[in-house]
Motif scaffolding. Structure first.
Motif, mmCIF file in Angstrom:
data_model
loop_
_atom_site.group_PDB
_atom_site.id
_atom_site.type_symbol
_atom_site.label_atom_id
_atom_site.label_comp_id
_atom_site.label_asym_id
_atom_site.label_seq_id
_atom_site.Cartn_x
_atom_site.Cartn_y
_atom_site.Cartn_z
ATOM 1 N N GLU A 119 9.277 -3.088 2.995
ATOM 2 C CA GLU A 119 8.924 -1.680 3.138
ATOM 3 C C GLU A 119 9.283 -1.140 4.513
ATOM 4 O O GLU A 119 9.591 0.047 4.659
ATOM 5 C CB GLU A 119 7.425 -1.498 2.856
ATOM 6 C CG GLU A 119 6.922 -0.071 2.939
ATOM 7 C CD GLU A 119 7.511 0.822 1.851
ATOM 8 O OE1 GLU A 119 7.529 2.051 2.046
ATOM 9 O OE2 GLU A 119 7.940 0.292 0.817
ATOM 10 N N GLN A 168 3.735 0.490 -8.160
ATOM 11 C CA GLN A 168 4.481 0.807 -6.957
ATOM 12 C C GLN A 168 5.307 2.071 -7.150
ATOM 13 O O GLN A 168 5.942 2.252 -8.190
ATOM 14 C CB GLN A 168 5.409 -0.361 -6.573
ATOM 15 C CG GLN A 168 4.698 -1.665 -6.307
ATOM 16 C CD GLN A 168 3.758 -1.592 -5.130
ATOM 17 O OE1 GLN A 168 3.981 -0.835 -4.195
ATOM 18 N NE2 GLN A 168 2.710 -2.394 -5.171
ATOM 19 N N THR A 169 5.289 2.915 -6.132
ATOM 20 C CA THR A 169 6.150 4.103 -6.121
ATOM 21 C C THR A 169 7.265 3.987 -5.089
ATOM 22 O O THR A 169 8.198 4.786 -5.113
ATOM 23 C CB THR A 169 5.322 5.360 -5.818
ATOM 24 O OG1 THR A 169 4.667 5.200 -4.544
ATOM 25 C CG2 THR A 169 4.283 5.592 -6.901
ATOM 26 N N SER A 170 7.180 3.023 -4.215
ATOM 27 C CA SER A 170 8.224 2.797 -3.227
ATOM 28 C C SER A 170 9.347 1.968 -3.833
ATOM 29 O O SER A 170 9.104 0.919 -4.434
ATOM 30 C CB SER A 170 7.650 2.082 -1.993
ATOM 31 O OG SER A 170 8.677 1.685 -1.112
ATOM 32 N N ARG A 172 11.616 0.313 -2.254
ATOM 33 C CA ARG A 172 11.817 -0.937 -1.522
ATOM 34 C C ARG A 172 10.841 -2.011 -1.989
ATOM 35 O O ARG A 172 11.220 -3.177 -2.143
ATOM 36 C CB ARG A 172 11.679 -0.671 -0.018
ATOM 37 C CG ARG A 172 12.891 0.010 0.579
ATOM 38 C CD ARG A 172 12.704 0.380 2.022
ATOM 39 N NE ARG A 172 11.792 1.504 2.177
ATOM 40 C CZ ARG A 172 11.650 2.205 3.312
ATOM 41 N NH1 ARG A 172 12.378 1.890 4.365
ATOM 42 N NH2 ARG A 172 10.819 3.212 3.385
ATOM 43 N N LYS A 173 9.589 -1.636 -2.225
ATOM 44 C CA LYS A 173 8.636 -2.602 -2.767
ATOM 45 C C LYS A 173 8.991 -2.967 -4.206
ATOM 46 O O LYS A 173 8.787 -4.112 -4.629
ATOM 47 C CB LYS A 173 7.214 -2.037 -2.707
ATOM 48 C CG LYS A 173 6.608 -2.037 -1.314
ATOM 49 C CD LYS A 173 5.146 -1.668 -1.351
ATOM 50 C CE LYS A 173 4.529 -1.774 0.044
ATOM 51 N NZ LYS A 173 3.090 -1.427 0.040
ATOM 52 N N PHE A 221 14.191 6.506 -1.259
ATOM 53 C CA PHE A 221 13.216 5.523 -0.817
ATOM 54 C C PHE A 221 11.967 5.503 -1.689
ATOM 55 O O PHE A 221 11.238 4.518 -1.672
ATOM 56 C CB PHE A 221 12.801 5.784 0.641
ATOM 57 C CG PHE A 221 13.928 5.639 1.618
ATOM 58 C CD1 PHE A 221 14.306 4.390 2.082
ATOM 59 C CD2 PHE A 221 14.634 6.744 2.063
ATOM 60 C CE1 PHE A 221 15.351 4.236 2.982
ATOM 61 C CE2 PHE A 221 15.678 6.610 2.955
ATOM 62 C CZ PHE A 221 16.042 5.358 3.415
ATOM 63 N N ASN A 222 11.716 6.595 -2.426
ATOM 64 C CA ASN A 222 10.528 6.684 -3.276
ATOM 65 C C ASN A 222 10.925 7.206 -4.646
ATOM 66 O O ASN A 222 11.967 7.852 -4.809
ATOM 67 C CB ASN A 222 9.468 7.608 -2.648
ATOM 68 C CG ASN A 222 8.927 7.052 -1.346
ATOM 69 O OD1 ASN A 222 8.184 6.075 -1.340
ATOM 70 N ND2 ASN A 222 9.311 7.670 -0.238
ATOM 71 N N MET A 223 10.056 6.948 -5.612
ATOM 72 C CA MET A 223 10.370 7.335 -6.978
ATOM 73 C C MET A 223 10.422 8.837 -7.158
ATOM 74 O O MET A 223 11.203 9.348 -7.963
ATOM 75 C CB MET A 223 9.336 6.725 -7.943
ATOM 76 C CG MET A 223 9.499 5.237 -8.166
ATOM 77 S SD MET A 223 8.415 4.617 -9.453
ATOM 78 C CE MET A 223 9.015 5.514 -10.867
ATOM 79 N N ASN A 224 9.612 9.599 -6.391
ATOM 80 C CA ASN A 224 9.636 11.044 -6.578
ATOM 81 C C ASN A 224 10.928 11.674 -6.080
ATOM 82 O O ASN A 224 11.244 12.809 -6.431
ATOM 83 C CB ASN A 224 8.438 11.690 -5.875
ATOM 84 C CG ASN A 224 8.399 11.370 -4.388
ATOM 85 O OD1 ASN A 224 9.207 10.584 -3.893
ATOM 86 N ND2 ASN A 224 7.456 11.972 -3.681
ATOM 87 N N GLN A 225 11.693 10.936 -5.285
ATOM 88 C CA GLN A 225 12.980 11.464 -4.847
ATOM 89 C C GLN A 225 14.034 11.408 -5.944
ATOM 90 O O GLN A 225 15.117 11.978 -5.796
ATOM 91 C CB GLN A 225 13.477 10.685 -3.626
ATOM 92 C CG GLN A 225 12.694 10.977 -2.359
ATOM 93 C CD GLN A 225 13.195 10.161 -1.185
ATOM 94 O OE1 GLN A 225 13.111 8.939 -1.209
ATOM 95 N NE2 GLN A 225 13.716 10.831 -0.177
#
Length: 342
Positions: A119, A168-170, A172-173, A221-225
Motif C-alpha cells: 500500500e 478491499q477498495t485499494s 494495491r492491496k 490506485f483505488n476502485m472508485n477511480q
C-alpha cells in the motif's frame, strides 16, 4: 526510476543478490545474497517527499531482518547439531528454515506485512516486490521440501489470499492478496515438478506486468477511480480489462494456462482434496477482477474523472494495450497448437 544513477546501482545489486542466493553452494552465501538483495531494495522504495513510502520501507526492513535472523539461526543450529543425526531435530530445523523463507516472500500465514508494504509503495516497486523478490525464497524453498508443512502453507495462502481481498477498495492491496493466492499455486507446482513452477512464474510475471502497466498508465490506485474510465468506448475498456481477467485465471484467457498445468499435475498425483480447495477459493479472487470490470462496463457515470489532463488515446498506449490484450486472448490458443504439433 532509472534516471538517477544510484537507483541503477541498487537495481543491479538487487539482481546480483538474487543470483548469488540461487547459485550458491553454501548456506552462508545464500544468506549473504538475501541480505544484499534486501539492502538494495530499501533505497529503491524510499522517497524523501513521501512519508508512506518511508513507513513501508521501514516495515519491510524490520520484517525481512526478522526473517533473515531466523534463517541465520536455523543455519547455525543445523551445523551445530548435524553430527548427532537426529531426525526429530532436523525436522524442527527444517520447519524453522521454511518459516523464515515463507515470511520473506509474504506467504500465508506469515503474510501480515505484505499488503501493508504494498500500500505504501508505487506500482514499479510493487511489481518488483510481487515478482523478482520471490525468486530466491521460492528456489530455496524447493531445497527443503517438507510435504505436510508445504500443504499447510498452500491451503493458508489460497484461503487468506482469497478472503483477505473481499473488503478491499485499494488496488494495491487487492494485488497483494492476489499475489498471496498465486503463491499458493506456485508452491503447489513446486512440490515435485519445478518445470511447472518455472512456467507458472513466467506467466505470472508477464500478467502482473501488464496489469500494473495499465494501473500505472491510467494512474489508478483505488476502485472508485475506475469510474474515470466511463467515457471510453467499449473496445478500449475491453482491451484494458482483459489482462485483469487473464490474471484471475478465467478461461480461455492466457492466465488459465499455468493453472491448467497445475490442475492436471495435481490430478495425476491424486491430490484431489487439495485441488478442490485451491480451485474453489481461487474463484473468489476471480470475483475481485470481475467486480472491477463490472463497474466499468455496466455502470454509467460521466461526472467523475480523476485524470482530466491525461491523454489516454495516444497511439503508443493504444498499440501496447491492443498487443497485450491480443496475446492474453489468443496466447492460450497458440500454446495449445504448439502442444498438438509436438
Amino acid at each position: 526510476m532509472l534516471k538517477n544513477s544510484y537507483k541503477m546501482l541498487f537495481l543491479l545489486t538487487l539482481f546480483l543478490g538474487t543470483l548469488i542466493s540461487i547459485s550458491s553452494s553454501s548456506w552462508f552465501s545464500v544468506w549473504m545474497g538475501l541480505e544484499i538483495n534486501l539492502l538494495s531494495f530499501i533505497p529503491l522504495t524510499m522517497k524523501s517527499n513521501n512519508l508512506f513510502s518511508s513507513e513501508a520501507s521501514l516495515k519491510y526492513f524490520l520484517t525481512q531482518a526478522l526473517a533473515s535472523s531466523i534463517l541465520l539461526f536455523s543455519i547455525i543450529l543445523f551445523f551445530i547439531i548435524s553430527f548427532k543425526n537426529s531426525n526429530n531435530t532436523n525436522f524442527l530445523i527444517n520447519i524453522i528454515f521454511t518459516m523464515s523463507l515463507m515470511m520473506k516472500m509474504g506467504m500465508a500465514p506469515f503474510h501480515f506485512w505484505f499488503p501493508i508494504v504494498m500500500e505504501g509503495l508505487n506500482w514499479i516497486n510493487n511489481l518488483l516486490l510481487m515478482t523478482w523478490q520471490k525468486i530466491a525464497p521460492m528456489i530455496l524453498l524447493s531445497y527443503c521440501l517438507n510435504f505436510y508443512f508445504f500443504l499447510f502453507g498452500i491451503i493458508m495462502s489460497v484461503i487468506f489470499g482469497s478472503i483477505g481481498g473481499l473488503n478491499q477498495t485499494s488496488l494495491r492491496k487487492l494485488m497483494a492478496y492476489s499475489s498471496i493466492n498465486h503463491l499458493g499455486w506456485m508452491t503447489a507446482s513446486i512440490l515435485n515438478n519445478q518445470n511447472i513452477w518455472k512456467i507458472y512464474f513466467l506467466f505470472y510475471c508477464f500478467l502482473s506486468f501488464t496489469v500494473i502497466f495499465i494501473f500505472l498508465n491510467f494512474k489508478l490506485f483505488n476502485m472508485n477511480q475506475i469510474f474515470s474510465l466511463m467515457n471510453f468506448k467499449n473496445l478500449i475498456k475491453t482491451i484494458i480489462f482483459i489482462p485483469l481477467l487473464s490474471l484471475g485465471g478465467l478461461p480461455p484467457f492466457l492466465g488459465f494456462f499455468p493453472k491448467w498445468l497445475v490442475i492436471d499435475y495435481l490430478t495425476s498425483m491424486n491430490y484431489i482434496i487439495l485441488l478442490l480447495i485451491m480451485v474453489n477459493f481461487t474463484l473468489i479472487t476471480l470475483f475481485f477482477y470481475l467486480r472491477l470490470s463490472y463497474s466499468a462496463f455496466l455502470l454509467n457515470h460521466n461526472e467523475m474523472n480523476f485524470n482530466l489532463n491525461y491523454n489516454y488515446y495516444k497511439p503508443k498506449n493504444l498499440l501496447i494495450f491492443s498487443l497485450i490484450s491480443f496475446f492474453s486472448i489468443f496466447g492460450l490458443l497458440f500454446i495449445n497448437m504448439m502442444f498438438l504439433i509436438n
